[in-house]
Design a protein around this motif. Structure first.
Motif, PDB file in Angstrom:
ATOM      1  N   ALA A  25      55.461  64.582  57.756  1.00  0.00           N
ATOM      2  CA  ALA A  25      55.039  64.141  56.418  1.00  0.00           C
ATOM      3  C   ALA A  25      53.747  63.325  56.518  1.00  0.00           C
ATOM      4  O   ALA A  25      52.839  63.457  55.679  1.00  0.00           O
ATOM      5  N   ALA A  26      53.654  62.489  57.542  1.00  0.00           N
ATOM      6  CA  ALA A  26      52.445  61.675  57.735  1.00  0.00           C
ATOM      7  C   ALA A  26      51.239  62.574  58.033  1.00  0.00           C
ATOM      8  O   ALA A  26      50.142  62.363  57.508  1.00  0.00           O
ATOM      9  N   ALA A  27      51.458  63.601  58.852  1.00  0.00           N
ATOM     10  CA  ALA A  27      50.360  64.514  59.207  1.00  0.00           C
ATOM     11  C   ALA A  27      49.878  65.274  57.977  1.00  0.00           C
ATOM     12  O   ALA A  27      48.687  65.575  57.836  1.00  0.00           O
ATOM     13  N   LYS A  28      50.794  65.557  57.077  1.00  0.00           N
ATOM     14  CA  LYS A  28      50.418  66.260  55.852  1.00  0.00           C
ATOM     15  C   LYS A  28      49.546  65.358  54.966  1.00  0.00           C
ATOM     16  O   LYS A  28      48.514  65.789  54.452  1.00  0.00           O
ATOM     17  N   LYS A  29      49.956  64.116  54.815  1.00  0.00           N
ATOM     18  CA  LYS A  29      49.128  63.155  54.063  1.00  0.00           C
ATOM     19  C   LYS A  29      47.758  63.036  54.699  1.00  0.00           C
ATOM     20  O   LYS A  29      46.731  63.015  54.015  1.00  0.00           O
ATOM     21  N   ALA A  30      47.739  62.944  56.022  1.00  0.00           N
ATOM     22  CA  ALA A  30      46.467  62.790  56.742  1.00  0.00           C
ATOM     23  C   ALA A  30      45.584  64.018  56.558  1.00  0.00           C
ATOM     24  O   ALA A  30      44.355  63.909  56.475  1.00  0.00           O
ATOM     25  N   THR A  31      46.200  65.199  56.470  1.00  0.00           N
ATOM     26  CA  THR A  31      45.417  66.425  56.258  1.00  0.00           C
ATOM     27  C   THR A  31      44.626  66.319  54.951  1.00  0.00           C
ATOM     28  O   THR A  31      43.447  66.671  54.894  1.00  0.00           O
ATOM     29  N   VAL A  32      45.251  65.797  53.922  1.00  0.00           N
ATOM     30  CA  VAL A  32      44.562  65.625  52.633  1.00  0.00           C
ATOM     31  C   VAL A  32      43.469  64.559  52.743  1.00  0.00           C
ATOM     32  O   VAL A  32      42.312  64.801  52.381  1.00  0.00           O
ATOM     33  N   GLU A  33      43.799  63.396  53.264  1.00  0.00           N
ATOM     34  CA  GLU A  33      42.846  62.274  53.218  1.00  0.00           C
ATOM     35  C   GLU A  33      41.728  62.388  54.242  1.00  0.00           C
ATOM     36  O   GLU A  33      40.594  62.008  53.964  1.00  0.00           O
ATOM     37  N   GLU A  34      42.029  62.914  55.424  1.00  0.00           N
ATOM     38  CA  GLU A  34      40.982  63.015  56.448  1.00  0.00           C
ATOM     39  C   GLU A  34      39.964  64.105  56.110  1.00  0.00           C
ATOM     40  O   GLU A  34      38.895  64.160  56.702  1.00  0.00           O
ATOM     41  N   ASN A  35      40.307  64.979  55.168  1.00  0.00           N
ATOM     42  CA  ASN A  35      39.391  66.048  54.769  1.00  0.00           C
ATOM     43  C   ASN A  35      38.918  65.876  53.324  1.00  0.00           C
ATOM     44  O   ASN A  35      38.438  66.825  52.693  1.00  0.00           O
ATOM     45  N   ALA A  36      39.051  64.646  52.815  1.00  0.00           N
ATOM     46  CA  ALA A  36      38.846  64.399  51.377  1.00  0.00           C
ATOM     47  C   ALA A  36      37.463  64.826  50.888  1.00  0.00           C
ATOM     48  O   ALA A  36      37.320  65.346  49.788  1.00  0.00           O
ATOM     49  N   GLY A  37      36.430  64.614  51.706  1.00  0.00           N
ATOM     50  CA  GLY A  37      35.070  64.929  51.267  1.00  0.00           C
ATOM     51  C   GLY A  37      34.713  66.396  51.418  1.00  0.00           C
ATOM     52  O   GLY A  37      33.648  66.831  50.964  1.00  0.00           O
ATOM     53  N   TYR A  38      35.579  67.173  52.044  1.00  0.00           N
ATOM     54  CA  TYR A  38      35.273  68.577  52.350  1.00  0.00           C
ATOM     55  C   TYR A  38      36.385  69.492  51.846  1.00  0.00           C
ATOM     56  O   TYR A  38      36.449  69.802  50.672  1.00  0.00           O
ATOM     57  N   LEU A  39      37.254  69.927  52.719  1.00  0.00           N
ATOM     58  CA  LEU A  39      38.224  70.954  52.326  1.00  0.00           C
ATOM     59  C   LEU A  39      39.078  70.511  51.130  1.00  0.00           C
ATOM     60  O   LEU A  39      39.362  71.307  50.235  1.00  0.00           O
ATOM     61  N   THR A  40      39.475  69.245  51.108  1.00  0.00           N
ATOM     62  CA  THR A  40      40.350  68.788  50.017  1.00  0.00           C
ATOM     63  C   THR A  40      39.660  68.936  48.667  1.00  0.00           C
ATOM     64  O   THR A  40      40.228  69.500  47.727  1.00  0.00           O
ATOM     65  N   VAL A  41      38.414  68.482  48.578  1.00  0.00           N
ATOM     66  CA  VAL A  41      37.724  68.585  47.286  1.00  0.00           C
ATOM     67  C   VAL A  41      37.388  70.046  46.977  1.00  0.00           C
ATOM     68  O   VAL A  41      37.439  70.481  45.821  1.00  0.00           O
ATOM     69  N   MET A  42      37.120  70.838  48.004  1.00  0.00           N
ATOM     70  CA  MET A  42      36.818  72.260  47.770  1.00  0.00           C
ATOM     71  C   MET A  42      38.051  73.015  47.290  1.00  0.00           C
ATOM     72  O   MET A  42      37.939  74.006  46.578  1.00  0.00           O
ATOM     73  N   ARG A  43      39.240  72.593  47.715  1.00  0.00           N
ATOM     74  CA  ARG A  43      40.452  73.294  47.294  1.00  0.00           C
ATOM     75  C   ARG A  43      41.003  72.765  45.985  1.00  0.00           C
ATOM     76  O   ARG A  43      41.800  73.447  45.333  1.00  0.00           O
ATOM     77  N   THR A  44      40.640  71.543  45.587  1.00  0.00           N
ATOM     78  CA  THR A  44      41.266  70.941  44.405  1.00  0.00           C
ATOM     79  C   THR A  44      40.264  70.622  43.291  1.00  0.00           C
ATOM     80  O   THR A  44      40.679  70.370  42.156  1.00  0.00           O
ATOM     81  N   GLY A  45      38.970  70.567  43.607  1.00  0.00           N
ATOM     82  CA  GLY A  45      37.990  70.168  42.601  1.00  0.00           C
ATOM     83  C   GLY A  45      38.083  68.701  42.233  1.00  0.00           C
ATOM     84  O   GLY A  45      37.706  68.283  41.144  1.00  0.00           O
ATOM     85  N   ARG A  46      38.594  67.901  43.166  1.00  0.00           N
ATOM     86  CA  ARG A  46      38.839  66.490  42.858  1.00  0.00           C
ATOM     87  C   ARG A  46      38.701  65.653  44.126  1.00  0.00           C
ATOM     88  O   ARG A  46      39.184  66.055  45.182  1.00  0.00           O
ATOM     89  N   TYR A  47      37.998  64.522  44.009  1.00  0.00           N
ATOM     90  CA  TYR A  47      37.981  63.564  45.114  1.00  0.00           C
ATOM     91  C   TYR A  47      39.249  62.729  45.020  1.00  0.00           C
ATOM     92  O   TYR A  47      39.651  62.336  43.922  1.00  0.00           O
ATOM     93  N   THR A  48      39.890  62.452  46.155  1.00  0.00           N
ATOM     94  CA  THR A  48      41.126  61.656  46.101  1.00  0.00           C
ATOM     95  C   THR A  48      40.781  60.211  45.731  1.00  0.00           C
ATOM     96  O   THR A  48      39.658  59.736  45.967  1.00  0.00           O
TER      97      THR A  48
END
Ligand code: PNW
Length: 452
Positions: free
Chosen positions: A244-267
């Motif tokens: 569960a921690a690794a999943k959270k980290a996947t979102v936050e550690e990639n926030a400026g790149y893959l996360t925003v590209m997949r969601t259209g939103r900065y965390t």
């Protein structure tokens, strides 16, 4: 259907797409031919002290002229697909304005030759070689560059759509932004402040999003994706809380790149951490950045370990001890299980549907043995281990549909010049002689059996 069983079925799914990957400036050479414009990498590599030994991509593997020979190597390996990149400055020498027809001609011929060999071309539209003329106007610090990239991407995809079915907008936005504009190790060699860097990052993901829209408009039938090197988070060990921690980290550690590209939103965490240095953006831009994709390419080399802790984030990134093993490149730490966890967790975070490993591979010291062979046993060990974890992912239903090995040939390894060899084919840079290494034999065997 192939399913891993306790008895050890190690097959990949039927139709798994096996390929190799290269990039324009790393293999083409021919930098002054057929109207190609200068790029930031020409400037950077010709600046004293920027690359190992002052190496440049002026000639490299000369693949602009020798692609027929390269394709013969691919065919011999049994590759089903080939990932290559188009040099923006061959299409628009100054980045914008009048297109240079010789540029499209070259890539058309290349794609046609691949198809004649039964190999499906997959095209990356930007692998870091920004036209120098655009850098002179601020490069990725200038929002206009995002718009011009979309124009070039739409134009090129439209022209190649009949010979190429899959397009990736950009390769590893995080690498060219952080290394090119953050620590100055890559072209254009800038070290911007945190706020300016966040704005560059925003312009780059915006360029991706606008390009997706432009490609869809120009070539409605092609498949569109990107090739991003996410921070591949691996739980320190496989227990529910660390996963569960690794999943959270996947979102936050990639926030400026893959996360925003997949969601259209900065965390929230990303924006809060940046505070006054957060980028300026509009809702319309965010919508473009989050444009739906047909597939997601992931470049995966190393693992980043996370563990569960009771802090605000809910996780901690754990560093490696000095004894942690790495390949010939010191940054290339060995983390085979990244090829299981990264696709699995990325899919759990963003429901990716179709995933391709668009790069994986390693450098090796590659000594030519007395019998003329190159026994890169360390590369074979690396590939066998990483692919074992990828096979586990596919057998558990993670939708990974293909794998592109970096790289077909030894080539210009950016700031490391020709000092670090990533090919499964050895290149003698004096004679251009190509010699398949032991890893080529391993890969040919794997592809033929579709099984480890
Ligand atoms: C990727 N790092 O780059 C690129 O897409 C390729 O062009 C390159 O040749 C390949 O991997 C091997 O390096 C990276 O320092 C460069 O973490 C550096 C890093 C990661 C990826």
């Amino acid at each position: 259907v192939s399913r891993a069983t306790a008895t050890g079925d190690r097959r990949f799914p039927a139709g798994f797409l096996w390929g190799s990957a290269t990039a324009s400036y790393q293999v083409e050479g021919a930098v002054n031919e057929d109207g190609r414009g200068k790029t930031v990498w020409d400037t950077f590599s010709h600046t004293a002290g920027k690359t190992h030994n002052g190496d440049t991509g002026d000639v490299s593997t000369d693949s602009y002229h020798r692609y027929a020979e390269d394709i013969a190597l691919m065919k011999d390996l049994g590759l089903k697909t080939c990932r290559f990149s188009v040099a923006w400055s061959r299409i628009f020498p100054d980045g914008a304005g009048q297109p240079n027809p010789k540029g499209i001609d070259h890539y058309r011929k290349f794609c046609q030759a691949l198809r004649a060999a039964g190999i499906e071309p997959w095209c990356t539209l930007y692998h870091w070689d920004l036209p120098q003329a655009l850098e002179d106007k601020g490069g990725w610090q200038n929002r206009e560059t995002a718009k011009l990239f979309a124009d070039y991407a739409g134009y090129t995809a439209g022209k190649l759509a009949d010979v190429c079915s899959h397009f990736m907008t950009m390769n590893e936005i995080s690498t060219f932004v952080e290394l090119g504009y953050g620590n100055g190790i890559h072209a254009p060699g800038l070290k911007l402040s945190r706020g300016k860097l966040a704005q560059v990052r925003h312009h780059a993901v915006l360029a991706h999003g606008l390009a997706v829209q432009a490609i869809r408009a120009a070539a409605p039938h092609v498949k569109v994706g990107s090739a991003e090197n996410l921070t591949a988070v691996v739980p320190v060990f496989d227990s529910p809380e660390h996963v569960a921690a690794a999943k959270k980290a996947t979102v936050e550690e990639n926030a400026g790149y893959l996360t925003v590209m997949r969601t259209g939103r900065y965390t929230d965490q990303y924006l809060q951490t940046l505070g006054a240095d957060a980028p300026e953006f509009t809702q319309e831009e965010m919508k473009a950045i989050g444009s739906p994709l047909d597939f997601q390419g992931l470049n995966i080399y190393t693992a980043t370990y996370a563990r569960a802790v009771k802090n605000a984030k809910g996780y901690d990134i754990v560093g490696n001890p000095a004894s942690y093993p790495h390949m010939e490149s010191p940054w290339l730490t060995v983390g085979p299980d990244a090829l299981y966890w990264a696709p699995r967790l990325a899919n759990e975070c963003w429901d990716l549907k179709e995933i391709y490993i668009t790069e994986n591979g390693c450098s090796s010291a590659d000594v030519v043995a007395g019998d003329g062979h190159i026994y890169d046993t360390d590369r074979v060990m690396y590939l066998r281990n990483y692919l074992t974890h990828l096979q586990r992912a596919t057998s558990e239903g993670v939708p990974v549909k293909g794998y592109f090995l970096w790289s077909l040939l030894d080539n210009f390894e950016w700031a490391d010049g020709y000092d670090k060899r990533f090919g499964i084919t050895y290149v003698d840079f004096k004679t251009q002689k190509r010699t398949p290494k032991l890893s080529s034999e391993f890969y040919r065997n794997l592809i033929a059996r579709n099984s480890l």
